[in-house]
Design a protein around this motif. Structure first.
Motif, short mmCIF file in Angstrom:
data_model
loop_
_atom_site.label_atom_id
_atom_site.label_comp_id
_atom_site.label_asym_id
_atom_site.label_seq_id
_atom_site.Cartn_x
_atom_site.Cartn_y
_atom_site.Cartn_z
N ASP A 24 0.79 -1.24 0.00
CA ASP A 24 0.00 0.00 0.00
C ASP A 24 0.82 1.28 0.00
O ASP A 24 0.29 2.34 -0.28
CB ASP A 24 -0.91 0.05 1.23
N LYS A 25 2.08 1.22 0.39
CA LYS A 25 2.93 2.41 0.57
C LYS A 25 2.33 3.37 1.58
O LYS A 25 2.41 4.58 1.46
CB LYS A 25 3.16 3.15 -0.76
N SER A 26 1.69 2.83 2.59
CA SER A 26 1.06 3.62 3.64
C SER A 26 1.61 3.17 5.00
O SER A 26 1.43 2.02 5.40
CB SER A 26 -0.46 3.43 3.61
N VAL A 27 2.29 4.09 5.67
CA VAL A 27 2.89 3.75 6.96
C VAL A 27 1.83 3.44 8.02
O VAL A 27 1.96 2.44 8.74
CB VAL A 27 3.84 4.87 7.43
N PRO A 28 0.76 4.26 8.16
CA PRO A 28 -0.24 3.91 9.19
C PRO A 28 -0.90 2.55 8.96
O PRO A 28 -1.14 1.81 9.92
CB PRO A 28 -1.27 5.04 9.08
N ALA A 29 -1.18 2.21 7.73
CA ALA A 29 -1.78 0.90 7.45
C ALA A 29 -0.80 -0.22 7.76
O ALA A 29 -1.19 -1.27 8.28
CB ALA A 29 -2.21 0.82 5.99
N ALA A 30 0.48 0.00 7.49
CA ALA A 30 1.49 -1.01 7.77
C ALA A 30 1.66 -1.21 9.28
O ALA A 30 1.77 -2.34 9.75
CB ALA A 30 2.82 -0.61 7.14
N VAL A 31 1.65 -0.11 10.02
CA VAL A 31 1.78 -0.22 11.48
C VAL A 31 0.56 -0.94 12.07
O VAL A 31 0.71 -1.81 12.94
CB VAL A 31 1.96 1.18 12.11
N ALA A 32 -0.61 -0.58 11.60
CA ALA A 32 -1.83 -1.23 12.09
C ALA A 32 -1.83 -2.72 11.78
O ALA A 32 -2.17 -3.55 12.63
CB ALA A 32 -3.07 -0.56 11.50
N ALA A 33 -1.44 -3.07 10.57
CA ALA A 33 -1.40 -4.49 10.19
C ALA A 33 -0.37 -5.24 11.02
O ALA A 33 -0.61 -6.38 11.44
CB ALA A 33 -1.09 -4.63 8.71
N GLY A 34 0.78 -4.63 11.26
CA GLY A 34 1.80 -5.28 12.08
C GLY A 34 1.35 -5.49 13.51
O GLY A 34 1.59 -6.55 14.10
N LEU A 35 0.70 -4.49 14.08
CA LEU A 35 0.22 -4.63 15.46
C LEU A 35 -0.88 -5.68 15.57
O LEU A 35 -0.89 -6.47 16.52
CB LEU A 35 -0.30 -3.28 15.97
#
Length: 51
Positions: free
Chosen positions: A25-36
């Motif tokens: 997605d190239k989206s940091v907030p989405a990546a952080v949410a998915a990781g958490l």
């Protein structure tokens, strides 16, 4: 020792999932949410598998 191994594995799963989501997605907030979510969801499963 057991808890440290479970949390370490959950962190690794979260980092991998967050990295893959960022590449998608190239989206940091989405990546952080998915990781958490992946790390949090993996803890009970890992606790039963490793325990």
């Amino acid at each position: 020792m057991h808890a440290a191994l479970v949390f370490l594995a959950a962190v690794i799963i979260g980092l991998v999932m967050g990295g893959l989501m960022f590449l998608h997605d190239k989206s940091v907030p989405a990546a952080v949410a998915a990781g958490l979510v992946a790390a949090g969801g993996g803890i009970p499963v890992l606790r039963k598998l490793i325990g």
